[in-house]
Design a protein around this motif. Structure first.
Motif, PDB file in Angstrom:
ATOM      1  N   VAL A 155      -0.114  11.865  -6.321  1.00  0.00           N
ATOM      2  CA  VAL A 155      -0.820  10.700  -5.786  1.00  0.00           C
ATOM      3  C   VAL A 155      -2.320  10.804  -6.083  1.00  0.00           C
ATOM      4  CG1 VAL A 155      -1.490   9.506  -3.659  1.00  0.00           C
ATOM      5  CG2 VAL A 155       0.883  10.197  -4.016  1.00  0.00           C
ATOM      6  N   LEU A 215       1.682  15.095  -3.202  1.00  0.00           N
ATOM      7  CA  LEU A 215       0.293  14.740  -2.911  1.00  0.00           C
ATOM      8  C   LEU A 215      -0.563  14.852  -4.174  1.00  0.00           C
ATOM      9  CD1 LEU A 215      -1.929  14.027  -0.846  1.00  0.00           C
ATOM     10  CD2 LEU A 215      -2.212  16.482  -0.460  1.00  0.00           C
ATOM     11  N   LEU A 232       0.658  10.747   3.405  1.00  0.00           N
ATOM     12  CA  LEU A 232       0.622   9.638   2.465  1.00  0.00           C
ATOM     13  C   LEU A 232       0.353   8.313   3.177  1.00  0.00           C
ATOM     14  CD1 LEU A 232       3.561  10.603   0.059  1.00  0.00           C
ATOM     15  CD2 LEU A 232       1.101  10.948  -0.272  1.00  0.00           C
ATOM     16  N   TYR A 275       0.825  -1.215   0.000  1.00  0.00           N
ATOM     17  CA  TYR A 275       0.000   0.000   0.000  1.00  0.00           C
ATOM     18  C   TYR A 275       0.860   1.267   0.000  1.00  0.00           C
ATOM     19  CZ  TYR A 275      -3.838  -3.178   0.824  1.00  0.00           C
ATOM     20  OH  TYR A 275      -4.756  -4.199   0.689  1.00  0.00           O
ATOM     21  N   LEU A 280      -4.559   8.151  -8.107  1.00  0.00           N
ATOM     22  CA  LEU A 280      -5.778   7.558  -7.554  1.00  0.00           C
ATOM     23  C   LEU A 280      -6.951   7.752  -8.518  1.00  0.00           C
ATOM     24  CD1 LEU A 280      -5.482   8.724  -3.832  1.00  0.00           C
ATOM     25  CD2 LEU A 280      -5.117   6.420  -4.713  1.00  0.00           C
ATOM     26  N   ILE A 312      -3.293   8.013   3.499  1.00  0.00           N
ATOM     27  CA  ILE A 312      -3.915   7.587   2.243  1.00  0.00           C
ATOM     28  C   ILE A 312      -3.695   6.084   2.029  1.00  0.00           C
ATOM     29  CG2 ILE A 312      -3.912   7.880  -0.259  1.00  0.00           C
ATOM     30  CD1 ILE A 312      -3.082  10.796   0.194  1.00  0.00           C
ATOM     31  N   ALA A 313      -2.480   5.598   2.332  1.00  0.00           N
ATOM     32  CA  ALA A 313      -2.207   4.166   2.220  1.00  0.00           C
ATOM     33  C   ALA A 313      -3.127   3.366   3.139  1.00  0.00           C
ATOM     34  CB  ALA A 313      -0.736   3.889   2.569  1.00  0.00           C
ATOM     35  N   VAL A 356       1.150   4.603  -3.036  1.00  0.00           N
ATOM     36  CA  VAL A 356       1.181   6.067  -2.893  1.00  0.00           C
ATOM     37  C   VAL A 356       2.593   6.617  -3.092  1.00  0.00           C
ATOM     38  CG1 VAL A 356      -0.824   6.095  -1.385  1.00  0.00           C
ATOM     39  CG2 VAL A 356       1.455   5.973  -0.363  1.00  0.00           C
TER      40      VAL A 356
END
Length: 254
Positions: A185, A182, A151, A127, A189, A154-155, A131
């Motif tokens: 990422v 960011l 991050l 994970y 996503l 987010i992971a 990111v």
């Protein structure tokens, strides 16, 4: 590109607190693989709406649909089960635990009745790689700079299979380099089909990131801007309800 069908639909949501009307018949839709910016002045109702979607609060009236099905989100766990994660402005990591332990906190894999540290490290790396974060899962969260902690959050959300990420002022404590990372990422996503609701007062960021902008004013919908219509002046005008340029003098100076 975002899908053409809504993954999330909010229809005429209302919420009252004693003496305060926080939301009044607010509607919103979010497409799969879309970055939807949510903006408004302080007190516009952004936080209340996001807390309802994340299961922290429940609405008084209105309907929420996920994948076309009506849902009642009465807890954070219910929101997580639906694939909705809220990343707070104040990060929720436990600084005295490792990165891996934070990602799997409350969901630790077991081996012979004991926490499987090797499995946590192995799964966490997967994970973290998603990111773009190259850190050892055994490092303490407190030892990471704030941008890397963001991050990790987010992971953690991706580890619970979140399809909708709600980011509340995510760049407020970041350096420019961390902001740029960011944004990369968030773009990745979006490309992978994850939807993002991005709350920010920084309209320059909104203009860069957003596929659409939804504006709240005084707890009500003030309008939606499509990608080609997003501009600083248009966003400000919708937030405050008037053209603010007329209130500033344009006297030239040497």
């Amino acid at each position: 590109m975002p899908d053409t069908h809504p993954i999330l639909e909010v229809h005429e949501l209302s919420k009252r607190f004693p003496g305060v009307r926080a939301l009044h018949q607010v509607s919103l839709d979010l497409l799969a693989g879309e970055v939807l910016a949510l903006i408004g002045e302080n007190g516009a109702g952004k936080s209340t709406l996001m807390k309802i979607l994340a299961g922290v609060q429940t609405q008084d009236e209105g309907v929420i649909r996920v994948d076309g099905n009506e849902v009642w989100i009465d807890s954070v766990n219910k929101a997580l089960d639906l694939g909705i994660s809220l990343i707070h402005q104040e990060l929720n990591l436990s600084g005295n635990l490792s990165v891996g332990a934070n990602i799997f906190l409350g969901r630790e894999p077991l081996k012979m009745g004991l926490i499987d540290e090797e499995e946590i490290a192995s799964q966490s790396r997967k994970y973290l790689e998603m990111v773009g974060l190259q850190v050892d899962p055994n490092v303490l969260a407190d030892d990471l700079p704030i941008g890397q902690q963001q991050l990790v959050e987010i992971a953690k959300a991706l580890s619970v299979k979140s399809r909708i990420l709600i980011m509340d002022e995510p760049t407020s404590s970041l350096s420019q380099g961390e902001v740029d990372r960011l944004f990369e990422v968030i773009g990745q996503l979006r490309d992978s089909g994850v939807s993002v609701i991005y709350i920010s007062h920084r309209l320059g960021e909104v203009k860069i990131l957003a596929d659409r902008v939804s504006v709240l004013r005084d707890g009500e919908n003030a309008g939606v801007l499509d990608r080609e219509d997003i501009s600083h002046d248009r966003m400000v005008q919708m937030m405050v309800g008037r053209d603010v340029s007329q209130y500033y003098s344009h006297t030239p100076h040497q």
